[in-house]
Write a protein that holds these residues in place. Structure first.
Motif, mmCIF file in Angstrom:
data_model
loop_
_atom_site.group_PDB
_atom_site.id
_atom_site.type_symbol
_atom_site.label_atom_id
_atom_site.label_comp_id
_atom_site.label_asym_id
_atom_site.label_seq_id
_atom_site.Cartn_x
_atom_site.Cartn_y
_atom_site.Cartn_z
ATOM 1 N N LEU A 138 21.480 109.095 74.515
ATOM 2 C CA LEU A 138 21.649 110.358 74.069
ATOM 3 C C LEU A 138 22.764 110.516 73.012
ATOM 4 C CD1 LEU A 138 21.975 113.481 74.721
ATOM 5 C CD2 LEU A 138 23.521 113.063 76.294
ATOM 6 N N HIS A 139 22.575 111.175 71.992
ATOM 7 C CA HIS A 139 23.532 111.233 70.849
ATOM 8 C C HIS A 139 23.393 112.614 70.065
ATOM 9 C CE1 HIS A 139 20.315 110.681 67.822
ATOM 10 N NE2 HIS A 139 19.601 110.055 68.745
ATOM 11 N N GLY A 140 24.200 112.746 69.135
ATOM 12 C CA GLY A 140 24.377 114.167 68.321
ATOM 13 C C GLY A 140 24.073 113.696 67.069
ATOM 14 N N GLU A 141 24.432 114.356 65.885
ATOM 15 C CA GLU A 141 24.270 113.941 64.533
ATOM 16 C C GLU A 141 25.529 113.938 63.763
ATOM 17 O OE1 GLU A 141 21.686 117.135 63.935
ATOM 18 O OE2 GLU A 141 19.741 116.045 64.435
ATOM 19 N N GLU A 157 26.073 118.468 74.453
ATOM 20 C CA GLU A 157 26.806 118.555 75.396
ATOM 21 C C GLU A 157 25.921 119.160 76.565
ATOM 22 O OE1 GLU A 157 31.184 119.469 73.551
ATOM 23 O OE2 GLU A 157 30.209 121.147 74.281
ATOM 24 N N PRO A 158 26.298 118.865 77.796
ATOM 25 C CA PRO A 158 25.261 119.409 78.903
ATOM 26 C C PRO A 158 25.792 120.927 78.970
ATOM 27 C CG PRO A 158 27.468 118.268 79.563
ATOM 28 C CD PRO A 158 27.364 118.037 78.345
ATOM 29 N N ILE A 159 24.542 121.614 79.507
ATOM 30 C CA ILE A 159 24.693 123.178 79.438
ATOM 31 C C ILE A 159 25.445 123.771 80.551
ATOM 32 C CG2 ILE A 159 22.624 123.390 80.894
ATOM 33 C CD1 ILE A 159 21.787 125.876 78.687
ATOM 34 N N GLY A 160 25.661 122.915 81.510
ATOM 35 C CA GLY A 160 26.424 123.294 82.688
ATOM 36 C C GLY A 160 25.775 123.316 83.921
ATOM 37 N N LEU A 183 20.503 115.732 85.038
ATOM 38 C CA LEU A 183 21.798 114.701 85.340
ATOM 39 C C LEU A 183 22.005 113.792 84.068
ATOM 40 C CD1 LEU A 183 20.929 113.722 89.216
ATOM 41 C CD2 LEU A 183 22.891 115.224 88.452
ATOM 42 N N ALA A 184 20.797 113.182 83.573
ATOM 43 C CA ALA A 184 21.176 112.277 82.414
ATOM 44 C C ALA A 184 22.056 113.249 81.297
ATOM 45 C CB ALA A 184 19.879 111.864 81.584
ATOM 46 N N ALA A 185 21.773 114.541 81.267
ATOM 47 C CA ALA A 185 22.529 115.198 80.386
ATOM 48 C C ALA A 185 23.803 115.609 80.641
ATOM 49 C CB ALA A 185 21.950 116.622 80.051
ATOM 50 N N GLY A 186 24.294 115.416 81.898
ATOM 51 C CA GLY A 186 25.731 115.501 82.633
ATOM 52 C C GLY A 186 25.858 116.914 83.169
ATOM 53 N N GLU A 486 16.166 120.220 76.776
ATOM 54 C CA GLU A 486 16.415 121.492 77.631
ATOM 55 C C GLU A 486 17.689 121.669 78.405
ATOM 56 O OE1 GLU A 486 14.259 124.395 78.064
ATOM 57 O OE2 GLU A 486 12.906 123.268 76.527
ATOM 58 N N PHE A 487 18.422 120.670 78.662
ATOM 59 C CA PHE A 487 19.692 120.797 79.378
ATOM 60 C C PHE A 487 20.922 120.515 78.519
ATOM 61 C CE2 PHE A 487 16.438 119.655 82.371
ATOM 62 C CZ PHE A 487 16.460 120.462 83.390
ATOM 63 N N LEU A 488 20.703 120.465 77.226
ATOM 64 C CA LEU A 488 21.841 120.117 76.247
ATOM 65 C C LEU A 488 22.197 121.490 75.322
ATOM 66 C CD1 LEU A 488 20.810 116.682 75.188
ATOM 67 C CD2 LEU A 488 22.766 117.256 76.442
ATOM 68 N N GLU A 489 23.275 121.617 74.868
ATOM 69 C CA GLU A 489 23.820 122.690 74.132
ATOM 70 C C GLU A 489 24.238 121.703 72.661
ATOM 71 O OE1 GLU A 489 23.362 125.872 73.987
ATOM 72 O OE2 GLU A 489 23.680 126.743 75.728
ATOM 73 N N ALA A 490 23.927 122.364 71.537
ATOM 74 C CA ALA A 490 24.480 122.018 70.473
ATOM 75 C C ALA A 490 25.885 122.508 69.975
ATOM 76 C CB ALA A 490 23.360 122.130 69.229
ATOM 77 N N LYS A 491 26.879 121.851 69.653
ATOM 78 C CA LYS A 491 27.963 122.182 69.307
ATOM 79 C C LYS A 491 28.381 121.615 67.950
ATOM 80 C CE LYS A 491 31.756 122.387 72.128
ATOM 81 N NZ LYS A 491 32.913 121.890 72.701
ATOM 82 N N THR A 492 28.662 122.499 66.899
ATOM 83 C CA THR A 492 28.983 122.104 65.600
ATOM 84 C C THR A 492 30.613 121.840 65.344
ATOM 85 O OG1 THR A 492 27.124 123.436 64.627
ATOM 86 C CG2 THR A 492 29.105 122.783 63.203
ATOM 87 N N VAL A 493 31.002 120.664 64.906
ATOM 88 C CA VAL A 493 32.230 120.303 64.511
ATOM 89 C C VAL A 493 32.172 120.315 62.987
ATOM 90 C CG1 VAL A 493 34.238 118.886 65.072
ATOM 91 C CG2 VAL A 493 32.846 119.293 66.928
#
Length: 506
Positions: A138-141, A157-160, A183-186, A486-493
């Protein structure tokens, strides 16, 4: 009746005592707050096989509270990919160890054949192992192309907290298409299995605890859609709902979840066609059609419940399909030779029969079956393998999800007509094409409105490939890397490098 392949009662022994199922809340097994319970009677043998706690809104509240706290405290969401993967792999090994036990309970509660159940549990273990690989990768960009002054990051990040609501037809396999990816997503989760098949999800809960999953990360509440499922859908502390089941219930979930705008992922119904061209390998096509319609007694969202056959071969193909259908072993699901078991409830069997009889009254021809099947020595409900020809595309049997061992036969003349018949449906889960011409197959795959298209095969699935539908067959995807997304949210930094920013106010 004598022309069918009926498997009488086997020598397998049903457990002398019912399986006792309770809620899993915050790491401990609990009875319902009000003490309520319910029984599950085997659809094939007519005996009580499960005694389960019957959840209420209080039980759901406790489960969601536990999942929310576990997520917010980072008991699982802040663990490393390595830690998550290690636990998922342990669960896979435990599933393999308990395969026979899980399969037996699934057979007793659902009526599906024991051999099929064992194969499904084996496949489930593979999905857990695949999800473990996703946890490690699992990784971002990163964006290092925004100029000298900026570095951009996209974090995944995990959606919750996720509410997972599963059906009765593949209770262990479908929870496996959701939970290990969450679970893999957190994420943390609250699960509600169908009240008709609660036992195998409870066994999975036992294995999760044995593997060392922290308390509150996965919670299980047993009971009915109202109140359990309803509370899991509307609670503001839940960030996402993933549901597999009927389109009608899926629409209700979307409406209920709209109050808090939580994410909803749905895998719903299907009216899946197989199109057979004259140049097809007819032996393979007939076998795949018979498999596609009778697998799991047709109680399958991917059931190949309608075939669209070129008119030049329609008569021969139907005749061969009927002949092979007579050879399929229907009967006691505890017999390893059985291919098709019981229908889930008497009410559902009556619904199946109504579709067949109404089609006959509207001019369709029942080539085989069309009534209940008596299996010597068993008290449950079974339905004969049924083939219905002379079906028109506007008949309910050709448009609605019958969810039984019933095949509708339609005909076509041209590829364009076949595509039109395929797409003239509210559903769009899967579709198939049979032809030795690769150009025909590719054109079909491009034009068919379906989440999955099979060419010269039917219902082959792999952990790596996403699964889901279009139109009223759902939204979102399971399995593959898309199942994790499906279980992840994208957060921009967005990071400024250095002190070069010009003042806005000089």
């Amino acid at each position: 009746m004598s022309e069918l392949n009926v498997v009488s009662i086997s020598e397998a022994q049903i457990p002398s005592e019912a399986f006792v199922a309770r809620h899993l809340i915050d790491g401990s097994w609990q009875a319902s707050a009000d003490g309520a319970t319910f029984e599950r009677i085997s659809p094939s043998h007519g005996s009580v096989v499960t005694l389960a706690s019957k959840g209420s809104a209080r039980d759901v509240d406790a489960a969601i509270s536990a999942a929310r706290l576990a997520f917010d405290k980072g008991r699982w969401s802040r663990t490393s990919g390595k830690e998550r993967a290690t636990l998922l792999l342990k669960v896979a090994d435990l599933i393999d160890r308990e395969r026979d036990r899980i399969a037996l309970m699934e057979t007793l509660e659902s009526g599906k054949p024991i051999s099929q159940a064992k194969a499904e549990i084996e496949g489930a273990a593979d999905i857990w192992r695949y999800a473990a690989s996703l946890a490690r990768t699992l990784h971002g960009e990163s964006y290092n192309s925004l100029g000298n002054d900026f570095l951009g990051l996209v974090l995944k990040e995990p959606i919750g907290v996720v509410s997972i609501i599963t059906p009765w037809n593949f209770p262990f396999l479908i929870v496996t298409q959701k939970l290990p990816f969450a679970l893999a997503a957190g994420c943390t989760a609250v699960i509600k299995p169908s009240e008709m098949t609660p036992a195998t999800t409870v066994i999975l809960g036992e294995l999760l605890l044995e593997a060392g999953l922290p308390a509150g990360v996965v919670n299980i509440v047993l009971g009915c859609g109202d109140p359990v499922g309803a509370a899991m859908t509307t609670d503001k502390r839940v960030d996402m709902v993933t549901f597999t089941g009927s389109t009608a219930v899926g629409k209700a979930i979307v409406s209920a979840a709209s109050g808090s705008l939580k994410k909803v992922s749905l895998e719903l119904g299907g009216k899946n066609p197989q199109v057979i061209f004259p140049d097809a390998d007819l032996d393979s096509a007939v076998d795949a059609v018979v498999f596609g319609v009778y697998f799991n007694a047709g109680e399958c969202c991917n059931s190949g419940s309608r075939i669209i056959v070129h008119e030049d071969i329609a008569e021969e193909f139907t005749r061969r399909t009927v002949a092979l259908s007579r050879q399929v072993p229907f009967g006691d699901p505890l017999d390893p030779s059985t291919k098709v078991g019981a229908i889930i409830t008497p009410e559902h069997q009556n619904k199946i029969d109504r579709y067949v009889q109404e089609a006959a009254q509207s001019g369709a021809s029942i080539e085989l079956g069309g009534e209940a099947l008596a299996v010597p020595g068993l008290k449950g409900q079974f339905y004969q393998p049924t083939v219905v020809s002379n079906v028109r595309s506007n008949m309910p049997i050709a448009r609605d999800e019958v969810f039984g061992p019933v095949l509708s036969v339609l005909t076509f003349k041209t590829l364009d007509e076949a595509i039109e018949l395929v797409n003239d449906a509210d559903y769009g889960l899967s579709a198939g094409v049979w032809s030795e011409n690769v150009h025909t197959c590719l054109e079909f795959a491009r034009q068919a409105q379906a989440g999955t298209v099979w060419t010269n095969t039917w219902m082959d699935g792999f952990s790596e490939l996403p699964f889901g539908g279009v139109k009223e067959s759902g939204q979102g995807r399971e399995l593959g890397k898309y199942g994790l997304e499906e279980f992840l949210e994208a957060k921009t930094v967005t990071m400024r490098i250095g002190r070069s920013r010009a003042p806005w106010v000089s």
